[in-house]
Write an enzyme that holds these catalytic residues in place. Sequence first.
Site, PDB file in Angstrom:
ATOM      1  N   HIS A 282     -45.284  47.438  65.883  1.00  0.00           N
ATOM      2  CA  HIS A 282     -46.124  48.239  66.782  1.00  0.00           C
ATOM      3  C   HIS A 282     -45.400  49.483  67.283  1.00  0.00           C
ATOM      4  CE1 HIS A 282     -48.731  49.767  69.798  1.00  0.00           C
ATOM      5  NE2 HIS A 282     -47.691  49.791  70.606  1.00  0.00           N
TER       6      HIS A 282
ATOM      7  N   CYS B  47     -54.493  51.631  69.060  1.00  0.00           N
ATOM      8  CA  CYS B  47     -53.572  51.522  67.920  1.00  0.00           C
ATOM      9  C   CYS B  47     -54.199  50.690  66.805  1.00  0.00           C
ATOM     10  CB  CYS B  47     -52.263  50.884  68.390  1.00  0.00           C
ATOM     11  SG  CYS B  47     -51.040  50.666  67.087  1.00  0.00           S
TER      12      CYS B  47
ATOM     13  N   ASP C 176     -26.095  59.051  58.540  1.00  0.00           N
ATOM     14  CA  ASP C 176     -25.275  59.823  59.473  1.00  0.00           C
ATOM     15  C   ASP C 176     -23.849  59.860  58.939  1.00  0.00           C
ATOM     16  OD1 ASP C 176     -24.290  57.303  59.969  1.00  0.00           O
ATOM     17  OD2 ASP C 176     -24.998  57.189  62.029  1.00  0.00           O
TER      18      ASP C 176
ATOM     19  N   CYS D  68     -52.294  49.504  64.173  1.00  0.00           N
ATOM     20  CA  CYS D  68     -51.197  48.914  63.400  1.00  0.00           C
ATOM     21  C   CYS D  68     -51.512  47.440  63.117  1.00  0.00           C
ATOM     22  CB  CYS D  68     -49.869  49.056  64.143  1.00  0.00           C
ATOM     23  SG  CYS D  68     -49.584  47.807  65.421  1.00  0.00           S
TER      24      CYS D  68
ATOM     25  N   CYS E  30     -51.548  45.249  66.264  1.00  0.00           N
ATOM     26  CA  CYS E  30     -52.697  45.436  67.169  1.00  0.00           C
ATOM     27  C   CYS E  30     -54.011  45.000  66.526  1.00  0.00           C
ATOM     28  CB  CYS E  30     -52.775  46.891  67.627  1.00  0.00           C
ATOM     29  SG  CYS E  30     -51.455  47.305  68.799  1.00  0.00           S
TER      30      CYS E  30
END
Lengths: 401, 401
Positions: free
Chosen positions: A369, A338, A91, A340, A343
């Site tokens: 997660h 999920c 940014d 991931c 999980c």
Amino acid sequence: MSLEFQIHHTDGAARRATMRLPHAAVETPVFMPVGTVASVKALPQHFLEELDARIILGNTYHLYLRPGHELVRRMGGLHRFMSWDRAMLTDSGGFQVFSLNELRKVKEDGVEFRSHLDGSKHFFSPEHSMEVQIALGADICMAFDECTEYPADYARARQSLDITLRWAERSKKYFDEHRHERPWDLHIPGVEDRGMNHSGTGLRGEGPDGFAGLQPNLFGIVQGGMYKDLRRESAERLVEMDFPGYAIGGLSVGEPRNLTLEVIAETLPYLPKDKPRYVMGVGFPDEIVEYAKMGVDMMDCVLPTRAARHGMLFTSEGRLNMKNKQFAEDQGPVDPECDCPTCRRYTRAYLRHLMVAHEPLAATLNTLHNLAFYLRTMEKVRAQIAAAKSDAGTAAAPAAG
Amino acid sequence: MSLEFQIHHTDGAARRATMRLPHAAVETPVFMPVGTVASVKALPQHFLEELDARIILGNTYHLYLRPGHELVRRMGGLHRFMSWDRAMLTDSGGFQVFSLNELRKVKEDGVEFRSHLDGSKHFFSPEHSMEVQIALGADICMAFDECTEYPADYARARQSLDITLRWAERSKKYFDEHRHERPWDLHIPGVEDRGMNHSGTGLRGEGPDGFAGLQPNLFGIVQGGMYKDLRRESAERLVEMDFPGYAIGGLSVGEPRNLTLEVIAETLPYLPKDKPRYVMGVGFPDEIVEYAKMGVDMMDCVLPTRAARHGMLFTSEGRLNMKNKQFAEDQGPVDPECDCPTCRRYTRAYLRHLMVAHEPLAATLNTLHNLAFYLRTMEKVRAQIAAAKSDAGTAAAPAAG
């Protein structure tokens, strides 16, 4: 060519595209995890690769203060410094500087501010923001803007927009003259490859010519407060300046959510269809889906990472506060839908325990997660747009040379 | 048979052995990372597997307070709770309880203490410590002992030793009667395998019979302050009780380092050669090498993990304080001889930045390196003992049924 934006499918206003950047090919619409100070907080880089994140953010203000852009430049840029060989966006520093409130003073030339770390005095001008961002070496840099506060009356929003437009011109001028100074080709004898070439996903600098001919890109930022005519004027005047991509800034500053949506809806039609469109600082999972369907290509937000550290997790079944006693003996995963690493391996009971016991591992597993949830959410949106079958053919739209 | 200790090689007093436990085959001499509250602080479990850690510690006092042993038992034990399918050892809670100083009261029956978390009142007896440890379900539990403070005069050390011996008998009696209650076979419908079977290294419960016939083991703890005759008496009386392994406790309590070494050297000869010998709470890298060469098989210490969180890293070139400015632009790895995930990917400059910027990733990457350094240090010691070629043949020494 340092940014190619190729639209593969459209579905109404929504677009499914590939944005080719010097360090990676990014599939859009995309959510970009925020790595404020050269780290997506609590997450080792390999997890971001495992989640298939292709682009992350760095915050110019924070990196300027610590470790300093000159140091990062000498280290070969932010990519090498943090061992992230995919794409990055920085940014302008504007949003953070304007968040300092009492600690800043805006003049025509730029902004004088005091560091939130030690109170030391600093000055950011459009030229200086560009110098810092080029030194950091992101694939996409942002024009230095004034983020108009909310609420702001018409006169204030008008004045703020005017200075942002003058700063955009100065940003672009400095950037065009200096962008070749990006530190990507820096050779550090013996150690030049440390931490690089981990992922290989679309890394264009991997070819025999390295990054020869590749440069960072500068995006313009639309401001104008919550006023439709000012947003339109801002967009049109930036488009005249011909940036390779455009952001809608000045949102998520405290305005109600329906107003955010309204401003995005009113602004998008004035931005070129063949270039990437980025809404800064949004949002909740349902918001990023909604904006993507409206034709937004890029979004970023600290929400998934910050909420994770506080134990708030996003799931297909809604939000969970992992500190809640109800999860104390819950042997299920955070989100049954999920896949991931959190999980797949850990239970809600364990994650709840880590939160309650203030174990640092909680931040890592929760962040993993939430980012997986955000990235998968965008993956589904991309699949939906592609499934709409309105093939945009081979309409590659080169946006910057 | 729930613990087999097979010595493959000896080199003087040092031994290179395999300790087969219900959840893993552990190569000794071994350093055991400390996972106080069901987490090796800041480190996801897969990293421990990547480092080939085969056994980690849990702290009974901490786990009893949070999340509570009954909860852990209902979750199928600590292994399942934290998703660690290799071996675990829990201490007796004694060391932590005795560290509470003003908050505790020792009686013949046990110790009354107040929680360091909320001041609530608790009571630990040998029987209760066994009950808690069996509920947690470690492969190796420790007898409840009084950790004699330093300095302690002879009369005090004598009295402390006497209570520890009476408590050892009570610990063993309760343990033998209840150890079959370990929660390893608990079936939780639909979720029984969540988080398990990740590593497969020597996991004996993996067979068709699961953990049938396998039980946790109880080790005795030698006390006696810094007095040679008391240490001898403590060792001899524990050996009469016939434990499958023995620890030397009451060290690293503030005594000078040469005294630690002296007590270990004087105590080891009174412990059986065919059973594992464990020195609790040590030490620096050169210490653990020295003790292993003296015939110590197991060691644990919070030093590598705690030091890591403060930025102190152990390397083949000595200790580094990663906060030091000298590393600000150092593009080398922490340790050029280390192949851990931190050293393979990140520079000293980046790790220094993470420390200075208080980024949580610093704790993760630093801990990963320090544990890698400790585990590799022991790996080298094992290789050296094996290279001495004094093959102990097939002298398997079954130590517990």
